[in-house]
Enzyme design. Structure first.
Site, PDB file in Angstrom:
ATOM      1  N   ARG A 185      -6.843  14.776   5.578  1.00 32.29           N
ATOM      2  CA  ARG A 185      -6.405  13.668   6.433  1.00 32.29           C
ATOM      3  C   ARG A 185      -5.568  14.135   7.611  1.00 32.29           C
ATOM      4  O   ARG A 185      -5.156  13.316   8.425  1.00 32.29           O
ATOM      5  CB  ARG A 185      -5.603  12.643   5.625  1.00 32.29           C
ATOM      6  CG  ARG A 185      -6.467  11.605   4.915  1.00 32.29           C
ATOM      7  CD  ARG A 185      -5.647  10.387   4.522  1.00 32.29           C
ATOM      8  NE  ARG A 185      -5.173   9.648   5.686  1.00 32.29           N
ATOM      9  CZ  ARG A 185      -4.248   8.683   5.635  1.00 32.29           C
ATOM     10  NH1 ARG A 185      -3.692   8.374   4.484  1.00 32.29           N
ATOM     11  NH2 ARG A 185      -3.867   8.064   6.742  1.00 32.29           N
ATOM     12  N   LYS A 186      -5.312  15.425   7.718  1.00 31.00           N
ATOM     13  CA  LYS A 186      -4.453  15.909   8.786  1.00 31.00           C
ATOM     14  C   LYS A 186      -5.277  16.258  10.029  1.00 31.00           C
ATOM     15  O   LYS A 186      -6.476  16.033  10.079  1.00 31.00           O
ATOM     16  CB  LYS A 186      -3.630  17.093   8.288  1.00 31.00           C
ATOM     17  CG  LYS A 186      -2.727  16.757   7.106  1.00 31.00           C
ATOM     18  CD  LYS A 186      -1.844  15.573   7.383  1.00 31.00           C
ATOM     19  CE  LYS A 186      -0.791  15.339   6.302  1.00 31.00           C
ATOM     20  NZ  LYS A 186      -1.352  14.825   5.046  1.00 31.00           N
ATOM     21  N   ILE A 187      -4.616  16.823  11.061  1.00 29.07           N
ATOM     22  CA  ILE A 187      -5.259  17.041  12.355  1.00 29.07           C
ATOM     23  C   ILE A 187      -6.428  18.001  12.229  1.00 29.07           C
ATOM     24  O   ILE A 187      -7.517  17.762  12.734  1.00 29.07           O
ATOM     25  CB  ILE A 187      -4.226  17.542  13.383  1.00 29.07           C
ATOM     26  CG1 ILE A 187      -3.097  16.531  13.530  1.00 29.07           C
ATOM     27  CG2 ILE A 187      -4.904  17.784  14.738  1.00 29.07           C
ATOM     28  CD1 ILE A 187      -3.562  15.133  13.904  1.00 29.07           C
TER      29      ILE A 187
END
Length: 380
Positions: A185-187
């Site tokens: 879910r991160k960059i």
């Protein structure tokens, strides 16, 4: 029963042939644990952030734990953190044997409120750990000023903030050390993984030893000089990260463009507040988080949007409301009013690079209809 995914998902990581080829190249070498690909990934992140050192870890949680240890936090010490964050922030403090001290947030940015920080400092405080909420850096000048006045290290929980900036300086280079996450879910993602960045030579030396079992490698074998951890990132994960770094500019451009589209379309929707971005910062929009007016039941809105094929969730957690922290610390909601409200009213809507503006329209239309129906029910 087969589960049907919503038409507009909350998040979808951007992956493709480059990541498959990168993993395949590592498998072909037979060198699967931490090795040259991890070192290459570390160099890329250090260059991006502008720090002298970067150390890949198995997750951001292990990275935070390692940073706390390397910065000298001992059992019985206190670490000041915002109450509004994923509980891993506090869990790492507790795993180090220390005590988290929760402070309230600025309701406009969801970040630690610097005006509440001084009152949280005691003789047992060993570190301050702000969280860059959803990819927006905290007010680091104010936080660093308090830290400097008390001689305290500052560890940035920058899990969501890779490539965000504060007054022209990258997140991860704003304190003694910074920690990033590469969860899906991160960059960018490595599947699971994290990274510690620092320009403090002493902290860097401690991280290098503690990350790999407390070992120092000699010409023939290792000497174990401390009781360390196995917090390394494998070359398989690192190879994915290297491929993802090639996508970083595109990912950020798409996230910021989609966030601007949301801002434009939601400006005329009553009953919510869109994310604030102060002029001295850049936001990664790891998540696009709205604040619903208290007239609305946020959880009911989540369920209603799901019925309209739109996946949403809460913002993040007010930690003092979670059973473990509630039972251990018994902090009243009145002591942390902004965090408590954010826990109950913040709503994360879909945002990921593959989305189109048509998808944004679908989300906004569904949200507008849901809020209108809620108003009708209340009026009736």
């Amino acid at each position: 029963m087969v589960r049907r995914d919503p038409r507009v998902r909350l998040n979808v990581p951007l992956l493709g042939e480059a990541e498959l080829e990168a993993v395949g190249s590592v498998l072909a070498t037979g060198f699967l644990t931490q090795g040259p690909r991890a070192q290459e990934f570390e160099a890329l992140v250090a260059q991006l952030v502008g720090t002298d050192h970067a150390y890949a870890t198995s997750s951001a949680t292990t990275g935070i734990h390692l940073a706390l240890h390397a910065c000298g936090v001992q059992p019985g010490d206190e670490v000041v953190i915002p109450d509004y964050s994923f509980p891993a922030t506090a869990n790492a403090v507790i795993q180090q044997g220390a005590v988290p001290v929760f402070v309230d947030i600025d309701p406009a940015t969801f970040n630690m409120d610097p005006t509440k920080l001084e009152a949280a400092i005691t003789g047992r405080t060993a570190a301050i750990m702000p969280v860059h909420a959803f990819g927006l850096p905290a007010d680091m000048n104010e936080i660093n000023a308090v830290a400097a006045a008390h001689g305290l290290p500052v560890i940035e929980d920058a899990a969501c903030a890779l490539a965000a900036t504060y007054r022209g300086v990258a997140a991860g280079a704003l304190g003694t050390a910074g920690v990033f996450s590469f969860h899906p879910r991160k960059i960018i993602t490595t599947g699971e993984g994290g990274m510690i960045t620092t320009s403090d030579a002493g902290v860097a030396d401690r991280i290098a030893v503690l990350r790999t079992h407390g070992a120092v490698r000699g010409d023939t074998y290792m000497s174990f000089v401390d009781a360390g951890y196995n917090y390394r990132l494998s070359d398989i994960n690192a190879a994915i990260g290297i491929a993802q770094m090639e996508r970083l500019d595109h990912i950020l451009e798409r996230r910021r463009s989609l966030a601007a589209a949301y801002d434009d379309r939601l400006a005329e929707v009553d009953g919510l507040t869109t994310p604030a971005v102060p002029d001295d910062r850049t936001h990664t929009f790891q998540s696009y988080v709205l604040m619903l007016d208290e007239a609305f039941d946020r959880d009911a809105v989540i369920h209603a949007l799901k019925a309209r094929d739109v996946e949403t969730t809460l913002g993040t957690y007010s930690m003092h409301l979670q059973p473990y922290f509630r039972d251990r610390f018994a902090i009243a909601d009145e002591a942390l009013p902004s965090s408590t409200r954010a826990h109950r009213q913040a709503l994360t809507v879909p945002l990921y690079p593959q989305m189109t503006e048509s998808d944004v329209d679908s989300v906004v239309d569904a949200l507008r209809s849901t809020l209108a129906e809620s108003r009708s029910v209340r009026a009736g």
